[in-house]
Scaffold this active site. Structure first.
Site, PDB file in Angstrom:
ATOM      1  N   ASN A 171       7.301   3.649  -8.158  1.00 29.12           N
ATOM      2  CA  ASN A 171       6.339   2.611  -7.797  1.00 29.12           C
ATOM      3  C   ASN A 171       5.176   3.239  -7.050  1.00 29.12           C
ATOM      4  OD1 ASN A 171       5.846  -0.420  -7.651  1.00 29.12           O
ATOM      5  ND2 ASN A 171       5.471   0.245  -5.534  1.00 29.12           N
ATOM      6  N   TYR A 175      -0.334   0.801   0.677  1.00 31.46           N
ATOM      7  CA  TYR A 175       0.090   0.288   1.974  1.00 31.46           C
ATOM      8  C   TYR A 175      -0.572   1.161   3.043  1.00 31.46           C
ATOM      9  CZ  TYR A 175       3.948  -0.674  -1.358  1.00 31.46           C
ATOM     10  OH  TYR A 175       4.695  -0.999  -2.466  1.00 31.46           O
ATOM     11  N   ARG A 176      -1.318   0.542   3.932  1.00 33.59           N
ATOM     12  CA  ARG A 176      -2.062   1.310   4.937  1.00 33.59           C
ATOM     13  C   ARG A 176      -1.127   2.116   5.835  1.00 33.59           C
ATOM     14  NH1 ARG A 176      -2.858  -4.035   8.180  1.00 33.59           N
ATOM     15  NH2 ARG A 176      -1.257  -3.758   9.787  1.00 33.59           N
ATOM     16  N   GLU A 273       3.190   1.708 -12.045  1.00 31.35           N
ATOM     17  CA  GLU A 273       1.735   1.689 -11.951  1.00 31.35           C
ATOM     18  C   GLU A 273       1.103   2.837 -12.736  1.00 31.35           C
ATOM     19  OE1 GLU A 273       3.727   0.853  -9.509  1.00 31.35           O
ATOM     20  OE2 GLU A 273       2.962  -1.057  -8.763  1.00 31.35           O
ATOM     21  N   ASP A 322      -8.099  -6.779   9.790  1.00 35.55           N
ATOM     22  CA  ASP A 322      -7.618  -6.931   8.416  1.00 35.55           C
ATOM     23  C   ASP A 322      -8.562  -7.726   7.523  1.00 35.55           C
ATOM     24  OD1 ASP A 322      -5.649  -6.543   6.369  1.00 35.55           O
ATOM     25  OD2 ASP A 322      -4.156  -6.454   7.970  1.00 35.55           O
TER      26      ASP A 322
HETATM   27  C1  LIG Z   1      -7.378  -1.963   0.644  1.00 39.44           C
HETATM   28  C2  LIG Z   1      -6.012  -2.568   0.507  1.00 39.44           C
HETATM   29  C3  LIG Z   1      -5.082  -2.389   1.519  1.00 39.44           C
HETATM   30  C4  LIG Z   1      -3.803  -2.929   1.415  1.00 39.44           C
HETATM   31  N1  LIG Z   1      -2.909  -2.724   2.439  1.00 39.44           N
HETATM   32  C5  LIG Z   1      -1.661  -3.202   2.324  1.00 39.44           C
HETATM   33  C6  LIG Z   1      -0.703  -2.942   3.336  1.00 39.44           C
HETATM   34  O1  LIG Z   1      -0.997  -2.324   4.337  1.00 39.44           O
HETATM   35  N2  LIG Z   1       0.570  -3.420   3.164  1.00 39.44           N
HETATM   36  C7  LIG Z   1       0.932  -4.114   2.053  1.00 39.44           C
HETATM   37  O2  LIG Z   1       2.094  -4.488   1.932  1.00 39.44           O
HETATM   38  N3  LIG Z   1       0.040  -4.403   1.086  1.00 39.44           N
HETATM   39  C8  LIG Z   1      -1.247  -3.947   1.180  1.00 39.44           C
HETATM   40  N4  LIG Z   1      -2.152  -4.200   0.199  1.00 39.44           N
HETATM   41  C9  LIG Z   1      -1.751  -5.007  -0.963  1.00 39.44           C
HETATM   42  C10 LIG Z   1      -0.857  -4.231  -1.900  1.00 39.44           C
HETATM   43  O3  LIG Z   1      -1.451  -3.018  -2.252  1.00 39.44           O
HETATM   44  C11 LIG Z   1      -0.563  -5.047  -3.146  1.00 39.44           C
HETATM   45  O4  LIG Z   1       0.185  -6.173  -2.750  1.00 39.44           O
HETATM   46  C12 LIG Z   1       0.193  -4.262  -4.210  1.00 39.44           C
HETATM   47  O5  LIG Z   1       0.341  -5.072  -5.365  1.00 39.44           O
HETATM   48  C13 LIG Z   1       1.560  -3.819  -3.748  1.00 39.44           C
HETATM   49  O6  LIG Z   1       2.166  -3.072  -4.764  1.00 39.44           O
HETATM   50  P1  LIG Z   1       3.708  -3.254  -5.095  1.00 39.44           P
HETATM   51  O7  LIG Z   1       3.837  -4.583  -5.789  1.00 39.44           O
HETATM   52  O8  LIG Z   1       3.997  -2.115  -6.011  1.00 39.44           O
HETATM   53  O9  LIG Z   1       4.449  -3.209  -3.820  1.00 39.44           O
HETATM   54  C14 LIG Z   1      -3.446  -3.675   0.279  1.00 39.44           C
HETATM   55  C15 LIG Z   1      -4.383  -3.861  -0.730  1.00 39.44           C
HETATM   56  C16 LIG Z   1      -5.661  -3.324  -0.623  1.00 39.44           C
HETATM   57  C17 LIG Z   1      -6.652  -3.546  -1.724  1.00 39.44           C
HETATM   58 MN   LIG Z   2       4.557  -2.071  -8.057  1.00 38.64          MN
END
Ligand SMILES: Cc1cc2nc3c(=O)[nH]c(=O)nc-3n(C[C@H](O)[C@H](O)[C@H](O)COP(=O)(O)O)c2cc1C
Ligand SMILES: [Mn+2]
Length: 522
Positions: A171, A175-176, A273, A322
């Site tokens: 995956n 995530y920041r 992804e 945020d």
């Molecule tokens: C700039 C940016 C920062 C993000 N930061 C976070 C974060 O810190 N934690 C989080 O859970 N999702 C964050 N997201 C949203 C996730 O990247 C998004 O939900 C993504 O689909 C998660 O992937 P996953 O489904 O594979 O877990 C962020 C998105 C963007 C565009």
């Molecule tokens: Mn995913």
């Protein structure tokens, strides 16, 4: 032609007049944010910015706002219009069983194209130009402190790579990561995200079954790990100690735009992804093995962090300014320990800022909206169009138009959306009939508020809410609201007459068109 790396993408932005190089000295502490924020809010999202003179980081370069307008988002995905991506998805979903030889021949190009989507392993790549196993530091990169009350510096555009311990599937999620010191950072995967689920799978394996390869179990570990699970799933227990296991994590920063974008796409958990990125760029993503963990990263990434998240460790993360326009509050999250850093020579550090919209991430969200519409229609076929207004910060407001065919259908659609992946977080859903243009907020306001009897048409429900929601009764759990603003039918108990919308007849309009000049109004 797909961009092979961040540098080709930067060159393309520059050719398109969409990049500004900033040669004046700028501080990564707050100053980059103030400049980028002004640019984000200027006409059409300004341009991407390449900072080349960062205070305290001689020779470093920082890219920001690469996706920060509709035009740049199109350029990133190499389309004139995001509907092209949606059309390609639709074409794949349209495949039906071939009826004869000719049909089979017609399918060949599509099958050949599918081969282009799967990631390819390569033996090495530019991300290995510099390999640092002993002497390395996160602080070597011009990582931003974004806003005054942020807890520190944060990596804001990281592609976090994990592996499902059960299925082996990879995956990539964005995530920041809060920098704690030279070798540790926070891992802000929210509870409902795939990285967090991989982590819980590791915990389950470490505490219930026989120890998996990398997860030594200490006596007493089970109870403690369960405590950790309770905490990470929203409970209030802080584990002391734990199973002592580790989870491998890699982080790629500064990838080609399709990979970066794929990390934010709310795809089903089992869809890699890397495959999505291959589909978007129509060329396989090339992957190399990490040096110290069993994970693969994009070969052309500017920077790769390799390391582990310990299963028994949580640490305060945040606050962080945020994308809601407010600070997300501090909370406990796992900790990432870096074991190796590899990077390209003179790496370009890619980042973003979030804050009050419009900002760069708003345009990424808009792209998700367009691309996901055909996929949403698979399960919600009555869906005509959707709009997530940027000020609704993705999870607060979704406006949908539907082709209504039976009583109660608007409520069925709300429930379907609340059941659909990350759309579960949607705090407010407005459902309108198909004749309402959901992209026109004025029209939506006019019709929604005219058409509703609030007590009758508002539906409340309870469920998971976004971790960033600061108003919900509990963190991650709260209520949502749906508004059925469709025209009510007699079969729904509405027996009063319904007025016609005021529209001029075509004949009069044509007549006035003809006379318009002669009227001398303009
Ligand atoms: C700039 C940016 C920062 C993000 N930061 C976070 C974060 O810190 N934690 C989080 O859970 N999702 C964050 N997201 C949203 C996730 O990247 C998004 O939900 C993504 O689909 C998660 O992937 P996953 O489904 O594979 O877990 C962020 C998105 C963007 C565009
Ligand atoms: Mn995913």
């Amino acid at each position: 032609m797909a961009y092979d790396d961040l540098r080709q993408w930067i060159a393309a932005l520059e050719r398109a007049g969409e990049l500004k190089r900033i040669r004046a000295e700028v501080d990564p502490n707050l100053e980059v944010t103030e400049i980028t924020d002004r640019v984000s809010k200027s006409a059409r999202g300004g341009s991407a910015l390449l900072f080349q003179n960062l205070k305290g980081y001689p020779g470093s370069q920082l890219l920001i706002n690469q996706f920060g307008s509709a035009r740049r988002m199109n350029l990133a995905l190499e389309v004139e219009n995001l509907d092209e991506v949606a059309d390609r998805i639709r074409a794949f979903m349209d495949v039906k069983s071939p009826q004869g030889f000719l049909d089979k021949v017609k399918m060949l190009p599509m099958l050949a194209e599918m081969g282009k989507f799967f990631p390819k392993s390569v033996s090495t790549g530019p991300c290995k130009e510099v390999i640092k196993r002993d002497h390395f530091s996160l602080v070597d990169f011009p990582i931003l402190q974004c806003w005054p009350k942020d807890a520190g510096r944060f990596i804001t555009l990281p592609c976090v790579i994990t592996r499902d311990p059960k299925t082996g599937k990879r995956n990539v999620g964005m995530y920041r990561m809060q920098i704690y010191d030279e070798r540790t950072a926070g891992m802000h995967w929210q509870r409902q995200k795939v990285g967090a689920e991989h982590y819980r799978e590791m915990l389950r394996a470490a505490t219930q079954g026989p120890a998996v390869a990398d997860t030594p179990v200490r006596p007493g570990a089970r109870r403690q790990a369960v405590d950790v699970m309770a905490r990470t799933s929203g409970g209030s227990v802080r584990a002391e100690g734990g199973p002592g296991g580790k989870m491998e994590v890699a982080v790629a920063i500064g990838t080609d735009p399709a990979i970066t974008f794929s990390a934010i796409v709310p795809a089903p958990p089992d869809v890699e992804e890397y495959l999505i990125a291959g589909f978007l760029r129509q060329k396989p993503v090339e992957l190399v093995k990490c040096e110290t963990v069993d994970l693969e990263v994009p070969a052309t990434a500017e920077v790769v962090l390799e390391g582990h998240v310990h299963l028994d460790e949580l640490r305060t993360e945040g606050p962080f300014g945020d994308h809601t326009g407010f600070y997300s509050l501090e909370d406990l999250y796992p900790v990432f320990h870096v074991s190796c850093i590899t990077h390209r020579k003179d790496p370009v550090y890619a980042t973003t800022i979030v804050g009050k919209p419009p900002m760069e991430d708003g345009w990424m969200g808009k792209a998700v909206e367009r691309i996901f519409l055909p996929l949403m229609k698979l399960t919600i076929p009555e869906l005509v169009d959707i709009n997530l207004p940027i000020e609704g910060v993705f999870h607060n407001l979704m406006i949908v138009s539907i082709k209504k065919s039976y009583p109660g259908q608007a409520r069925k659609v709300m429930n379907a959306i609340w059941a659909l992946g990350q759309a579960m977080f949607t705090k407010c859903i407005l459902v309108v009939d198909e004749d309402v243009n959901v992209q026109d907020i004025g029209e939506v306001t006019l019709k929604v508020l005219n058409h509703i009897d609030p007590e009758r048409d508002i539906q409340f429900t309870l469920g998971p809410v976004d971790s960033l929601d600061h108003a919900s009764r509990l963190p991650n759990y709260g209520s949502k609201m749906g508004i059925d603003a469709t025209r009510k039918w007699a079969s729904e108990g509405f027996t009063r007459p319904w007025p016609d919308e005021i529209l001029m007849d075509e004949k009069t309009k044509a007549l006035v068109d003809k006379k318009w000049k002669e009227l001398g109004i303009e």
